[in-house]
Structure formats: structure tokens, C-alpha cells
Design an enzyme around this catalytic site. Structure first.
Site, PDB file in Angstrom:
ATOM      1  N   SER A 269       0.709  -1.100  -0.033  1.00  0.00           N
ATOM      2  CA  SER A 269      -0.005   0.089   0.004  1.00  0.00           C
ATOM      3  C   SER A 269       0.948   1.228   0.104  1.00  0.00           C
ATOM      4  O   SER A 269       1.823   1.295  -0.998  1.00  0.00           O
ATOM      5  CB  SER A 269      -0.964  -0.017   1.101  1.00  0.00           C
ATOM      6  N   HIS A 410      -7.514  -6.063  -0.371  1.00  0.00           N
ATOM      7  CA  HIS A 410      -6.206  -5.285   0.208  1.00  0.00           C
ATOM      8  C   HIS A 410      -5.575  -5.687   1.321  1.00  0.00           C
ATOM      9  O   HIS A 410      -6.268  -5.489   2.214  1.00  0.00           O
ATOM     10  CB  HIS A 410      -6.771  -3.845   0.046  1.00  0.00           C
TER      11      HIS A 410
HETATM   12  C1  GTR Z   1      -5.653   4.659   1.626  1.00  0.00           C
HETATM   13  C2  GTR Z   1      -5.102   5.433   0.417  1.00  0.00           C
HETATM   14  C3  GTR Z   1      -4.020   4.243  -0.481  1.00  0.00           C
HETATM   15  C4  GTR Z   1      -3.356   3.370   0.357  1.00  0.00           C
HETATM   16  C5  GTR Z   1      -3.876   3.054   1.596  1.00  0.00           C
HETATM   17  C6  GTR Z   1      -2.833   2.586   2.723  1.00  0.00           C
HETATM   18  O1  GTR Z   1      -6.307   5.202   2.224  1.00  0.00           O
HETATM   19  O2  GTR Z   1      -6.153   5.849  -0.246  1.00  0.00           O
HETATM   20  O3  GTR Z   1      -3.475   5.061  -1.442  1.00  0.00           O
HETATM   21  O4  GTR Z   1      -2.127   3.984   0.496  1.00  0.00           O
HETATM   22  O5  GTR Z   1      -4.376   4.121   2.221  1.00  0.00           O
HETATM   23  O6  GTR Z   1      -1.551   2.882   2.642  1.00  0.00           O
HETATM   24  O7  GTR Z   1      -3.192   1.700   3.273  1.00  0.00           O
END
Ligand code: GTR
Length: 430
Positions: A269, A410
Site C-alpha cells: 500500500s 487489499h
Molecule cells: C489509503 C490510500 C491508498 C493506500 C492505503 C494504505 O487510504 O488511499 O492509496 O495507500 O491508504 O496505505 O493503507
């Protein structure tokens, strides 16, 4: 009366526009492929003067530096040079860790030659049975080293953390309840069984993840006299996290148990955005891995699918450099896109992973970055990528460039780690 009321209303409106509220209330991510606009990606193999890059020498001496500078100036901000030698202190170590299977080292890295702060704690596990030096995976973590495994000997982080009840964070600090809460994302046993070491550090040791005008973390070390915050083309937090990864690499070069030629940098992420930027800048990383890094990481900005440049800059104003705001709702003006970030890693192997339910990160945009980086890999004489279409679910593609889209959302799973280890085995000749 009437005039002052309207004045107040106008002021409130201006205030909310400035804070991004109005734009955010309206933000609806596009998840419809038919609504992806036409776009023209910049060609990584055409110099800014219009000449084509047809040999390795021109890539190495002209085009690569050109792209590196564009991405630094326009996206992540420039990274400053290390201010003199680092200091390391082995705070704890054991040859009998994890039931006797591992060597554990906890090493404090001081970022300046003479001050106690800022500093970063590295946790390193090495497979005891393996011949030394061993190849190694390094990745930053989100909530402290003590979250990656329930091992009670891991030092409990004392750093500021984002509030998270599930992670046992109380008043922005870790507690005993935090131990092991991210263990499912770190396949420690698998990594060690496969003969690899694992190193990790808490990203907030390098720069706490909130927008405080860069008062804390590593940034103030580099501000010039009278400078309040980084200039529009100077680094934000992602730049800082990438810098921390390079400082970990500095330490690995000093540790005889670690094979410094075989260090893979991995991140998930926002930390995948950071691992890509670290691998792009620092050629000591032999392999670079991005796990679900999405917008501002592996995904193409120009596709505007899921999270967009404007949205990420408004919600996380400290991640990128200020110049990146130029491209909010204006992606076509970008002189670079993220296929060029991956191209900077060439000819070293790079692996990008997506998850099918993680549409916010735009799996197809992540795949296309790899695909459009391939011409650079080919020019440099590697096997390139090998895929032309997105592969089936859970079917990794492994050329010099690797990619998979896995079932699920995710996250980081055993499936992801297994693919990274297979990819590393392939490239490290194991
Ligand atoms: C979210 C963001 C993503 C990703 C994520 C993370 O809120 O929109 O781009 O980076 O966080 O890092 O957990």
C-alpha cells in the site's frame, strides 16, 4: 445584517474548499472501465529533446537520469544526501529466537552522526540453519516491529502511532495487546524456511504519518537555516520512508550475515509506493516488490480508475511533494507516469502484485505499468515481462518483471509472500 450573514457563508465556503471538503464530498471513484478516458502515456524511451533511446548507454547516461529527476521534482520530491555516517547500536540479539530456529537482531539506526533522534529500530530475523550470508527481504511495517510476530522479545515500539483499537493502540502508543496483531501479513516462518532473512522497521520511526508541516521525523534534519518546510520539489513522507529503507540497506552492508547483493525491498500500500521509490533510486536493492501500492505507486495515474491524484493529494497532503498537486484533476499534464517509475528499476527485477477486490488501487493500472515498463527492460537485454494481457487470478507471471492478481482484497497474504520468494529464488539462482 444581511451582508454580514452572506459574508460568513462565503467565508465558510472558502474555508471548506481550502480544506478539500467540498471536493471530497463529491469524490466518486470511477470503477467503470468504459469511463476510463483516452490518455497518451509518455514514452520512457524518448528523450525530452525528442530523440529515441536505442542503446543502453543513452538510457543509463541520459534518459534514466532525466526520468529520475522528473519523478523526484514532480511526484515524490527530491531526496537529500545522507548527513554523514550513521551510527548503529545492537540493542538486543539472540541465537535462539523463534524456538531455536532463528537468529534475532534488533539494531537501532541513528539517522545523524551526533543526535539521539531521529532513529529507527530494525528487527532482523535470520534462518539459523542456512549458510551465511543469507538473502534478505526488507519491508517497513505500519504499527511497530512487535506487531509482525508474537515473539515477546521484540521491543515494544514507543513511537507515535495512528490510533487503531484493533491494534491495541492507546493514546497513539502501542501496548502489550499490540503484539502480533499484524502477524498474518508477515509470513516469518515461510520466509525463514525458504532460507531468507527478514528485516522490518516501523515507518513512523522515519516520519510519523500525519500532516504536521514536517515538524517531526526526519525532515527537520535537512531543513536549511530559516526554511520552515520542504520546498515544492523536495520530499514528502513517501520520500522519507524510501530514504529509511536505504539507511537499512546501509546497515546490511555492514552485517556479515546478510548477503548485500541479494536484498529485496517489499512494501504494501503506501509502503509499496515507498518500496518502489526506494528501489527506483537505490540500485543496491536487487529486487523491488510492490504489494497493492495503487495510486502514486504502481498504478497509472492517467487512467483515473479508483483513487486519483487529486483525491490522494487532498487526503494525504504530506505524502508527495507539493508540485504533485499540479496534476490534481489534471493527469494528462503529467510528464511521467508510473510505468516510468518501474522502468527506473531496470534491469533489476521488479514484481507488482494486485488483488482483485482492491479496485481502489486499480489492478489493471498496476498491470499496465509493468507492461509499459517492459520496453526498457528489453532494451537493457533482460527477458522483460512475458505477459501481454492480465493473467488469470492467482497465476503469477515471472519474467524479469513479475505480476500477479490474487483472489481477495487489499492485504498481504501467504500467497503474496510465496510468489515473492519464488521470484527471488529465480533471480538469485536458488
Ligand atoms: C489509503 C490510500 C491508498 C493506500 C492505503 C494504505 O487510504 O488511499 O492509496 O495507500 O491508504 O496505505 O493503507
Amino acid at each position: 445584517m444581511h451582508t454580514s450573514k452572506s459574508l460568513i457563508l462565503v467565508l465558510i465556503l472558502i474555508g471548506s474548499i481550502q480544506s478539500g471538503m467540498v471536493a471530497e464530498q463529491k469524490f466518486e471513484p470511477n470503477y467503470d472501465e468504459s469511463k476510463v478516458p483516452d490518455y497518451t502515456l509518455p514514452d520512457p524511451l524518448i528523450l525530452s529533446n525528442g530523440d529515441k533511446v536505442i542503446d543502453t548507454k543513452t538510457w543509463n547516461e541520459k534518459r534514466r537520469p532525466e526520468i529520475l529527476k522528473l519523478i523526484a521534482d514532480q511526484v515524490y520530491g527530491k531526496t537529500p544526501a545522507r548527513p554523514g555516517p550513521l551510527r548503529y547500536q545492537v540493542v538486543e540479539s539472540s541465537d535462539e529466537a523463534l524456538g531455536g530456529n532463528a537468529i534475532r537482531k534488533q539494531v537501532r539506526v541513528f539517522f545523524t552522526p551526533d543526535k539521539a533522534e531521529p532513529k529507527m529500530d530494525l528487527l532482523i530475523y535470520l534462518p539459523k540453519a542456512a549458510d551465511k550470508p543469507v538473502p534478505l527481504m526488507i519491508g517497513l511495517n505500519f504499527y511497530g516491529n512487535h506487531t509482525i510476530h508474537s515473539d515477546p522479545e521484540i521491543l515494544l515500539s514507543e513511537s507515535w502511532m495512528r490510533q487503531n483499537d484493533d491494534k491495541g493502540i492507546v493514546d497513539n502508543r502501542a501496548t502489550e495487546k499490540s503484539r502480533g496483531t499484524s502477524a498474518s501479513r508477515w509470513s516469518v516462518d515461510l520466509i525463514l524456511d525458504r532460507g531468507y532473512g527478514l528485516a522490518t522497521a516501523y515507518y513512523g520511526d522515519i516520519d510519523p504519518d500525519f500532516d504536521d508541516g514536517f515538524k517531526n521525523g526526519i525532515h527537520p534534519v535537512f531543513l536549511k537555516d530559516g526554511q520552515e518546510k520542504p520546498a515544492p520539489d523536495e520530499w514528502g513522507s513517501i520520500g522519507a520512508w524510501a530514504y529509511g529503507l536505504s539507511r537499512a540497506m546501509d546497515y546490511f552492508e555492514e552485517d556479515e550475515d546478510i548477503n548485500q547483493e541479494q536484498v529485496a525491498v517489499m512494501g504494501h500500500s503506501r509502503l509499496g509506493k515507498s518500496s518502489l521509490w526506494a528501489g527506483a533510486q537505490d540500485e543496491r536493492f536487487a529486487i523491488t516488490i510492490s504489494n497493492d501500492s495503487g495510486c502514486g505507486g504502481a498504478a497509472l495515474s492517467m487512467r483515473r480508475f479508483g483513487e486519483t491524484v487529486g483525491r490522494i493529494n487532498r487526503v494525504f497532503p504530506h505524502w508527495f511533494c507539493d508540485n504533485f498537486n499540479t496534476y490534481n484533476e489534471n493527469e494528462d499534464a503529467l510528464p511521467v507516469d508510473h510505468h516510468m517509475l518501474i522502468a527506473l528499476i531496470a534491469p533489476r527485477p521488479a514484481y507488482v502484485a494486485s488483488a482483485v477486490d482492491d479496485r481502489w488501487a486499480d489492478p489493471k493500472g498496476e498491470f499496465l505499468s509493468v507492461l509499459h515498463a517492459e520496453p526498457v527492460y528489453k532494451l537493457l537485454g533482460t527477458s522483460g515481462f512475458g505477459a501481454t494481457e492480465m493473467p488469470e487470478l492467482d497465476q503469477p507471471v515471472m519474467g524479469t518483471l513479475g505480476y500477479h492478481i490474487r483472489t481477495g482484497g487489499h492485504n498481504v497474504t501467504d500467497f503474496d509472500w510465496k510468489a515473492y520468494l519464488d521470484f527471488a529464488d529465480e533471480h538469485f539462482g536458488r
